[in-house]
Design a protein around this motif. Structure first.
Motif, mmCIF file in Angstrom:
data_model
loop_
_atom_site.group_PDB
_atom_site.id
_atom_site.type_symbol
_atom_site.label_atom_id
_atom_site.label_comp_id
_atom_site.label_asym_id
_atom_site.label_seq_id
_atom_site.Cartn_x
_atom_site.Cartn_y
_atom_site.Cartn_z
ATOM 1 N N GLY A 74 0.784 -1.225 0.000
ATOM 2 C CA GLY A 74 0.000 0.000 0.000
ATOM 3 C C GLY A 74 0.819 1.280 0.000
ATOM 4 N N LEU A 75 2.142 1.191 0.150
ATOM 5 C CA LEU A 75 3.005 2.374 0.147
ATOM 6 C C LEU A 75 3.552 2.579 -1.253
ATOM 7 C CD1 LEU A 75 4.616 4.595 1.693
ATOM 8 C CD2 LEU A 75 6.381 2.873 2.077
ATOM 9 N N ASN A 76 3.389 3.779 -1.791
ATOM 10 C CA ASN A 76 3.914 4.084 -3.118
ATOM 11 C C ASN A 76 5.411 4.341 -2.989
ATOM 12 O OD1 ASN A 76 4.617 4.979 -5.631
ATOM 13 N ND2 ASN A 76 2.979 6.473 -5.803
ATOM 14 N N VAL A 77 6.198 3.274 -3.096
ATOM 15 C CA VAL A 77 7.641 3.397 -2.916
ATOM 16 C C VAL A 77 8.336 3.968 -4.155
ATOM 17 C CG1 VAL A 77 7.804 1.587 -1.182
ATOM 18 C CG2 VAL A 77 8.046 1.003 -3.595
ATOM 19 N N TYR A 78 7.583 4.286 -5.185
ATOM 20 C CA TYR A 78 8.204 4.864 -6.382
ATOM 21 C C TYR A 78 8.361 6.367 -6.265
ATOM 22 C CZ TYR A 78 7.444 0.220 -8.008
ATOM 23 O OH TYR A 78 7.462 -1.143 -8.105
ATOM 24 N N LYS A 79 7.910 6.922 -5.152
ATOM 25 C CA LYS A 79 8.105 8.347 -4.874
ATOM 26 C C LYS A 79 8.796 8.435 -3.522
ATOM 27 C CE LYS A 79 3.988 9.878 -7.319
ATOM 28 N NZ LYS A 79 2.696 10.554 -7.168
ATOM 29 N N VAL A 80 9.942 9.098 -3.464
ATOM 30 C CA VAL A 80 10.707 9.223 -2.230
ATOM 31 C C VAL A 80 10.019 10.243 -1.324
ATOM 32 C CG1 VAL A 80 12.946 9.837 -1.254
ATOM 33 C CG2 VAL A 80 12.834 8.578 -3.407
ATOM 34 N N PRO A 81 9.826 9.923 -0.034
ATOM 35 C CA PRO A 81 9.127 10.847 0.865
ATOM 36 C C PRO A 81 9.964 12.059 1.242
ATOM 37 C CG PRO A 81 9.975 8.988 2.104
ATOM 38 C CD PRO A 81 10.231 8.698 0.646
#
Length: 125
Positions: A74-81
């Motif tokens: 469920g975490l969009n890991v393709y965008k760095v926080p």
């Protein structure tokens, strides 16, 4: 030059200026910068980072020496926080910006199962 070093405070209760090397061979082979880190439920959590490209990985460790790669759901890991924090018993990953200007928010109790929480962000439409 980027390093794989992880340090810890010799007296964390006093805001110590004395530090010791936990390991010079942490999981981020070849070094890494720009990652986000938080302490959540006694674990260190690292999300993202850069070297020659953006990393989209999630890792956790109880001691800073041994790290486990987490496969989040469920975490969009393709965008760095932009930020990671632990608050209210939850791990928050905030500000996953994109070239279109969109921002996002993800929240997790355990660092594995994540849900979007954009509607909880102040000023969210």
């Amino acid at each position: 030059r980027l390093l794989n070093d992880v340090y810890f405070s010799l007296d964390p209760t006093q805001g110590s200026s004395s530090w010791a090397l936990a390991t010079s061979a942490a999981f981020f082979s070849g070094g890494r910068y720009g990652f986000k880190m938080a302490v959540h439920r006694g674990q260190l959590w690292v999300i993202g980072g850069d070297q020659y490209f953006s990393y989209t990985e999630v890792y956790s460790s109880s001691d800073g020496v041994r790290w486990s790669r987490i496969i989040p759901t469920g975490l969009n890991v393709y965008k760095v926080p932009s930020a990671v924090a632990s608050l209210g018993g939850l791990l928050w990953s905030l500000g996953h910006g994109s070239s279109s200007g969109g921002m996002s928010c993800y929240v997790s109790a355990d660092g594995v199962q994540w849900e979007a929480c954009r509607e909880r962000m102040p000023g969210a439409a």
